[in-house]
Structure formats: C-alpha cells, structure tokens
Design a protein around this motif. Structure first.
Motif, mmCIF file in Angstrom:
data_model
loop_
_atom_site.group_PDB
_atom_site.id
_atom_site.type_symbol
_atom_site.label_atom_id
_atom_site.label_comp_id
_atom_site.label_asym_id
_atom_site.label_seq_id
_atom_site.Cartn_x
_atom_site.Cartn_y
_atom_site.Cartn_z
ATOM 1 N N THR A 93 29.912 67.187 -68.759
ATOM 2 C CA THR A 93 29.168 68.211 -68.024
ATOM 3 C C THR A 93 28.439 67.676 -66.799
ATOM 4 O O THR A 93 27.843 68.444 -66.056
ATOM 5 N N ASP A 94 28.497 66.356 -66.572
ATOM 6 C CA ASP A 94 27.834 65.783 -65.397
ATOM 7 C C ASP A 94 28.609 66.137 -64.133
ATOM 8 O O ASP A 94 29.832 66.255 -64.155
ATOM 9 N N ASN A 95 27.862 66.279 -63.027
ATOM 10 C CA ASN A 95 28.550 66.609 -61.780
ATOM 11 C C ASN A 95 28.877 65.353 -60.994
ATOM 12 O O ASN A 95 28.146 64.371 -61.013
ATOM 13 N N SER A 96 30.008 65.431 -60.331
ATOM 14 C CA SER A 96 30.567 64.258 -59.674
ATOM 15 C C SER A 96 29.766 63.797 -58.461
ATOM 16 O O SER A 96 29.713 62.591 -58.184
ATOM 17 N N ASP A 97 29.151 64.698 -57.730
ATOM 18 C CA ASP A 97 28.393 64.301 -56.533
ATOM 19 C C ASP A 97 27.267 63.339 -56.890
ATOM 20 O O ASP A 97 27.088 62.306 -56.234
ATOM 21 N N GLU A 98 26.528 63.653 -57.907
ATOM 22 C CA GLU A 98 25.402 62.792 -58.281
ATOM 23 C C GLU A 98 25.874 61.514 -58.962
ATOM 24 O O GLU A 98 25.265 60.457 -58.784
ATOM 25 N N LEU A 99 26.977 61.581 -59.705
ATOM 26 C CA LEU A 99 27.533 60.354 -60.280
ATOM 27 C C LEU A 99 28.019 59.430 -59.168
ATOM 28 O O LEU A 99 27.832 58.219 -59.242
ATOM 29 N N MET A 100 28.637 59.998 -58.133
ATOM 30 C CA MET A 100 29.107 59.190 -57.015
ATOM 31 C C MET A 100 27.939 58.467 -56.351
ATOM 32 O O MET A 100 28.034 57.276 -56.047
ATOM 33 N N THR A 101 26.835 59.163 -56.163
ATOM 34 C CA THR A 101 25.649 58.553 -55.568
ATOM 35 C C THR A 101 25.121 57.427 -56.455
ATOM 36 O O THR A 101 24.826 56.324 -55.974
ATOM 37 N N MET A 102 25.014 57.678 -57.745
ATOM 38 C CA MET A 102 24.505 56.676 -58.679
ATOM 39 C C MET A 102 25.439 55.476 -58.765
ATOM 40 O O MET A 102 25.008 54.331 -58.735
ATOM 41 N N MET A 103 26.742 55.724 -58.853
ATOM 42 C CA MET A 103 27.703 54.639 -58.969
ATOM 43 C C MET A 103 27.693 53.763 -57.716
ATOM 44 O O MET A 103 27.785 52.538 -57.800
ATOM 45 N N THR A 104 27.558 54.386 -56.572
ATOM 46 C CA THR A 104 27.501 53.634 -55.319
ATOM 47 C C THR A 104 26.227 52.799 -55.260
ATOM 48 O O THR A 104 26.273 51.613 -54.916
ATOM 49 N N ALA A 105 25.104 53.385 -55.618
ATOM 50 C CA ALA A 105 23.820 52.673 -55.576
ATOM 51 C C ALA A 105 23.812 51.486 -56.536
ATOM 52 O O ALA A 105 23.284 50.423 -56.229
ATOM 53 N N ARG A 106 24.417 51.656 -57.709
ATOM 54 C CA ARG A 106 24.416 50.584 -58.725
ATOM 55 C C ARG A 106 25.644 49.684 -58.645
ATOM 56 O O ARG A 106 25.789 48.773 -59.455
ATOM 57 N N ARG A 107 26.530 50.001 -57.707
ATOM 58 C CA ARG A 107 27.759 49.223 -57.514
ATOM 59 C C ARG A 107 28.607 49.196 -58.789
ATOM 60 O O ARG A 107 29.115 48.159 -59.216
ATOM 61 N N ILE A 108 28.747 50.382 -59.397
ATOM 62 C CA ILE A 108 29.553 50.571 -60.607
ATOM 63 C C ILE A 108 30.816 51.317 -60.204
ATOM 64 O O ILE A 108 30.742 52.316 -59.485
ATOM 65 N N ARG A 109 31.944 50.850 -60.666
ATOM 66 C CA ARG A 109 33.206 51.502 -60.307
ATOM 67 C C ARG A 109 33.803 52.337 -61.429
ATOM 68 O O ARG A 109 34.656 53.178 -61.185
ATOM 69 N N HIS A 110 33.378 52.089 -62.665
ATOM 70 C CA HIS A 110 33.966 52.784 -63.813
ATOM 71 C C HIS A 110 32.879 53.223 -64.786
ATOM 72 O O HIS A 110 31.968 52.465 -65.059
ATOM 73 N N LEU A 111 33.043 54.442 -65.308
ATOM 74 C CA LEU A 111 32.105 54.975 -66.301
ATOM 75 C C LEU A 111 32.874 55.582 -67.465
ATOM 76 O O LEU A 111 33.683 56.494 -67.263
#
Length: 158
Positions: A100-118
């Motif tokens: 149910t998470d939205n992709s826009d905010e995950l993209m921001t978080m993943m970029t900030a934390r330098r995470i490529r996979h969840l």
C-alpha cells in the motif's frame, strides 16, 4: 535479523502503489542461504539478471546482498572474498515496504538512503521485491499516461 517497515503516506492520488508495481513485474523473490559463498550469490544474481538477493537462515530472512555489497567486498578484501560466506557481506538491517506504500515517497527515501532494493512485506511475510528501477519505470509510465490524457483534453478544447 533486524527489519524496519518504511512508513510512507499511503495511496496518494496520482501515484503508483507498490502493489501495482508488483502486479506488473511479478512477485517472485530470489533468495540464498547465508552460509553459501559470495561466488554462488554472484552467479545467482547473473543468472536471474537481478541486483540483489534476500539472504535466508534458520529463522527466515536474515539480510540482503546486492551487487554493490559484492563490489565493496572485492575492493576491501580482494578476490578471496568470492569464497567467503554470503553473511560476511550482507546488509543485516533490512528495510521493507508494504504493497500500500506509494512509489513517489519510496523513491525519495531510497534515493536519500542510497538503497536500490526493498523487500515488500505483509504481516511480516515477504510478498515481493522492488527496485528503484521498477519505481522509475512505473513513474515514467504514469507520466506518459498523464501527458496523453492532457493532450487529448487540450485537443478537445481546440
């Protein structure tokens, strides 16, 4: 293993949900046991054309191993790292998300934390895995659809 569920605003209008991404790409998840070698993990990544695998142990998921982890291991320890156990290089603190998470905010978080996979979880169970590439692909598709709708709207006004 330590996992942390990422909390984002759910289902904001105009954003793609993780569930939609999984539906489009499939929900299969590739894993490897923590005692297996880095060489085995590298082969698994190559054979499946993926960038990360979930690491399993006696009590389920105990980490995640990415191409980046392997590259850093080779840079630090040299080629001998190929024979080391996966658990020596894996990331132990695994962040997860929900369908149910939205992709826009995950993209921001993943970029900030330098995470490529969840990994995607529901009630503690892994139901899929998404990458930053999956999110970008879904967002581009969404933008193309919005652009087409806008062009149709504008053409109808002329």
């Amino acid at each position: 293993m330590m996992t942390a569920q990422v909390t984002v605003h759910e289902g904001r209008e105009g954003t793609v949900l993780v569930a939609q991404i999984l539906k489009a790409k499939g929900a299969s998840v590739i894993g490897i046991e923590r005692h297996r070698s880095i060489r085995d993990a590298a082969k698994l990544l190559t054979e499946n054309n993926i960038g990360a695998v979930l690491v399993t142990g006696g009590d389920g998921i105990c980490g995640i191993l990415s191409e980046r982890d392997i590259a850093r291991g080779v840079a630090s320890f040299g080629g001998v790292v190929a024979d080391a156990a996966v658990e020596t290089l894996m990331t132990r603190d695994v962040l997860t998300c929900a369908p149910t998470d939205n992709s826009d905010e995950l993209m921001t978080m993943m970029t900030a934390r330098r995470i490529r996979h969840l990994p995607v979880t529901v009630g503690g169970e892994i139901v899929g895995m998404i990458s930053i590439g999956d999110i970008v692909k879904a967002r581009l598709s969404e933008l193309e659809n919005e652009s087409e709708a806008m062009q149709i709207y504008i053409a109808g006004m002329a």
